[in-house]
Design a protein around this motif. Structure first.
Motif, PDB file in Angstrom:
ATOM      1  N   SER A 161      18.968  26.900  -1.829  1.00  0.00           N
ATOM      2  CA  SER A 161      18.377  27.738  -2.882  1.00  0.00           C
ATOM      3  C   SER A 161      17.206  27.031  -3.551  1.00  0.00           C
ATOM      4  O   SER A 161      16.193  27.652  -3.884  1.00  0.00           O
ATOM      5  CB  SER A 161      19.440  28.111  -3.933  1.00  0.00           C
ATOM      6  N   MET A 162      17.322  25.707  -3.733  1.00  0.00           N
ATOM      7  CA  MET A 162      16.227  24.949  -4.341  1.00  0.00           C
ATOM      8  C   MET A 162      15.040  24.854  -3.387  1.00  0.00           C
ATOM      9  O   MET A 162      13.878  24.903  -3.815  1.00  0.00           O
ATOM     10  CB  MET A 162      16.707  23.546  -4.726  1.00  0.00           C
ATOM     11  N   LYS A 179      10.720  29.847  12.720  1.00  0.00           N
ATOM     12  CA  LYS A 179      12.065  29.394  13.083  1.00  0.00           C
ATOM     13  C   LYS A 179      12.391  28.111  12.331  1.00  0.00           C
ATOM     14  O   LYS A 179      11.532  27.238  12.165  1.00  0.00           O
ATOM     15  CB  LYS A 179      12.120  29.148  14.594  1.00  0.00           C
ATOM     16  N   ILE A 180      13.636  28.021  11.850  1.00  0.00           N
ATOM     17  CA  ILE A 180      14.128  26.809  11.193  1.00  0.00           C
ATOM     18  C   ILE A 180      14.989  26.055  12.197  1.00  0.00           C
ATOM     19  O   ILE A 180      15.926  26.613  12.779  1.00  0.00           O
ATOM     20  CB  ILE A 180      14.937  27.140   9.929  1.00  0.00           C
ATOM     21  N   ILE A 181      14.684  24.770  12.396  1.00  0.00           N
ATOM     22  CA  ILE A 181      15.379  23.955  13.392  1.00  0.00           C
ATOM     23  C   ILE A 181      15.964  22.710  12.731  1.00  0.00           C
ATOM     24  O   ILE A 181      15.216  21.864  12.230  1.00  0.00           O
ATOM     25  CB  ILE A 181      14.422  23.529  14.524  1.00  0.00           C
ATOM     26  N   ASN A 208      21.703  27.595   5.140  1.00  0.00           N
ATOM     27  CA  ASN A 208      21.553  28.050   3.751  1.00  0.00           C
ATOM     28  C   ASN A 208      20.102  28.365   3.414  1.00  0.00           C
ATOM     29  O   ASN A 208      19.817  29.360   2.731  1.00  0.00           O
ATOM     30  CB  ASN A 208      22.107  26.990   2.799  1.00  0.00           C
ATOM     31  N   LEU A 209      19.180  27.548   3.895  1.00  0.00           N
ATOM     32  CA  LEU A 209      17.766  27.838   3.672  1.00  0.00           C
ATOM     33  C   LEU A 209      17.389  29.151   4.343  1.00  0.00           C
ATOM     34  O   LEU A 209      16.622  29.952   3.799  1.00  0.00           O
ATOM     35  CB  LEU A 209      16.913  26.694   4.222  1.00  0.00           C
ATOM     36  N   SER A 210      17.947  29.404   5.505  1.00  0.00           N
ATOM     37  CA  SER A 210      17.693  30.642   6.238  1.00  0.00           C
ATOM     38  C   SER A 210      18.172  31.861   5.451  1.00  0.00           C
ATOM     39  O   SER A 210      17.512  32.905   5.440  1.00  0.00           O
ATOM     40  CB  SER A 210      18.381  30.586   7.604  1.00  0.00           C
ATOM     41  N   ARG A 211      19.316  31.744   4.767  1.00  0.00           N
ATOM     42  CA  ARG A 211      19.863  32.860   3.978  1.00  0.00           C
ATOM     43  C   ARG A 211      18.898  33.278   2.882  1.00  0.00           C
ATOM     44  O   ARG A 211      18.763  34.456   2.566  1.00  0.00           O
ATOM     45  CB  ARG A 211      21.203  32.474   3.354  1.00  0.00           C
ATOM     46  N   TYR A 212      18.231  32.291   2.289  1.00  0.00           N
ATOM     47  CA  TYR A 212      17.325  32.586   1.178  1.00  0.00           C
ATOM     48  C   TYR A 212      15.931  32.997   1.640  1.00  0.00           C
ATOM     49  O   TYR A 212      15.296  33.869   1.030  1.00  0.00           O
ATOM     50  CB  TYR A 212      17.225  31.371   0.247  1.00  0.00           C
ATOM     51  N   THR A 213      15.440  32.392   2.702  1.00  0.00           N
ATOM     52  CA  THR A 213      14.073  32.672   3.154  1.00  0.00           C
ATOM     53  C   THR A 213      14.014  33.823   4.149  1.00  0.00           C
ATOM     54  O   THR A 213      12.929  34.371   4.396  1.00  0.00           O
ATOM     55  CB  THR A 213      13.462  31.434   3.833  1.00  0.00           C
TER      56      THR A 213
END
Length: 238
Positions: A105-106, A122-124, A147-152
């Protein structure tokens, strides 16, 4: 039914503060008394690796002035010291994967707009060696990525990079030995990437950039576009 499951989950797996580990409300990310304990990286920061700079008239940290990196650019959320240092240790070794929600989230709050500007597709996560991950039970970089994927809303692909060599821990090694240690450590599953797309590597800690460079190198050989990174924490330029 969904509400009942959430009640049961909250009873057995309560939400905890990622800094002091005290139980907090279900919708909270961090307890109020711990907010002043964290040190968010603000400007000035290194134009290349995002490390906090002590002098406003500098563009690059000492490391990036001396070394040519393979990755294009990167950022980190916190300064790696004090309470965040302890938090990341628990996240990595004490199975406190729930901290990943706070970090994700941060990351979104601070850099969501930047990731959009970078056109990240893509996040790797930086991979662990299979046997090491089996013993630990999880990869902290994968937890951060999810978690970063959930927000972005940028998709995560956890098995693009494969760690094919079990390397020594990087801690305590100088920059040259870090590079030698990671030589030939990674491979890429080319079926999981699209040629020319920009990607974001994620990991818990950025130190000298050797790991990011090793991953960026195999990704670029495989045909990706630009390789950026986001880490939870990094040091301050000397």
């Amino acid at each position: 039914m969904k509400k009942l499951k959430e009640i049961i989950k909250a009873a057995f797996y309560p939400n905890t503060c990622p800094i002091c580990n005290a139980v907090i409300g279900a919708g909270e990310k961090i307890c109020g008394k711990c907010v002043p304990k964290i040190h968010i990286i603000k400007e000035p920061r290194c134009e290349k690796c995002g490390k906090a700079l002590l002098k406003a008239n500098k563009l690059y940290c000492g490391d990036c002035m001396k070394n040519r990196h393979v990755f294009d650019k990167g950022v980190s959320i916190f300064e790696y010291k004090g309470d965040i240092k302890e938090s990341l240790y628990r996240f990595k070794y004490d199975n406190l994967r729930c901290y990943g929600d706070f970090y994700g989230s941060m990351g979104y709050k601070m850099y969501g707009r930047l990731l959009k500007g970078w056109n990240v597709k893509k996040i790797i996560p930086v991979p662990m060696y299979n046997k090491k991950e089996s013993v630990r039970g999880y990869n902290q970089a994968t937890e951060l990525a999810k978690n970063l994927s959930r927000y972005t809303l940028i998709p995560t692909e956890s098995h693009v990079i494969i760690r094919i060599k079990n390397t020594r821990p990087q801690k305590g090694l100088d920059n040259l030995r870090r590079q030698q240690n990671l030589s030939g450590a990674f491979a890429v599953d080319t079926s999981k990437i699209n040629k020319g797309e920009n990607v974001l590597l994620v990991d818990d800690i950025y130190t000298t950039g050797s790991t990011m460079d090793a991953c960026a190198s195999v990704l670029k050989v495989a045909g990706v576009g630009k390789v950026y990174f986001l880490c939870v924490a990094t040091g301050v330029d000397n």
